[in-house]
Design a protein around this motif. Structure first.
Motif: not given
Length: 171
Positions: A3, A34-39
């Motif tokens: 994070k 893909t790993t950060s798409s929500s953030r």
């Protein structure tokens, strides 16, 4: 990805010139996406897409890059991050040179000056090398040699192995 590592920080690693194969860098970009798409923050998405455009161009996947550029050009023109706005200007200049040979050495010199003023050494090296290429294509060989020498000296001073090698080929 942890994070505390920002998306922008991860993208910076991709933008730094290195000897890492382009395909591996592109895979890393897709992994970040893909790993950060929500953030992803609103201002980070254009930086992600601009990085993708840069990698596609470097891999000579111009059809995909052109489609992305058409789709996102308005977004790229409104990038607030000064460094990425500078990179977008340089990419547009490269495209001018590639497509219709209207790029000028003065425009590349202005980019180098902007990078120097902001102490962006890597960007200054890229802009100077672009200036060298433009001068070569325009037939100004003495100026091109002088610019290649500037690249070499700055690359040696900043210990940038990639541009030391590029300037060796240029001279």
């Amino acid at each position: 990805m942890k994070k505390n590592i920002t998306v922008t920080g991860a993208l910076e690693k991709i933008w730094n010139t290195s000897m890492i194969p382009l395909l591996r860098q592109y895979d890393e970009l897709k992994k970040i996406e893909t790993t950060s798409s929500s953030r992803l923050k609103r201002e980070e998405l254009p930086l992600l897409r601009l990085t993708e455009l840069m990698l596609l161009r470097q891999m000579n996947r111009h059809k995909e890059a052109d489609a992305l550029c058409i789709k996102r050009e308005k977004q790229f023109n409104n990038i607030k991050n000064k460094l990425y706005a500078h990179r977008w200007k340089r990419m547009k200049l490269v495209e001018q040179m590639r497509k219709n040979n209207t790029a000028t050495a003065a425009a590349a010199k202005a980019l180098a000056d902007e990078a120097s003023a902001n102490n962006w050494i890597e960007e200054e090296l890229r802009a100077l090398f672009l200036q060298h290429l433009i001068e070569m294509h325009q037939g100004h060989f003495a100026l091109a040699l002088e610019t290649a020498q500037q690249v070499k000296l700055l690359a040696q001073k900043s210990k940038n192995e990639y541009f030391v090698l590029q300037s060796a080929w240029a001279v």
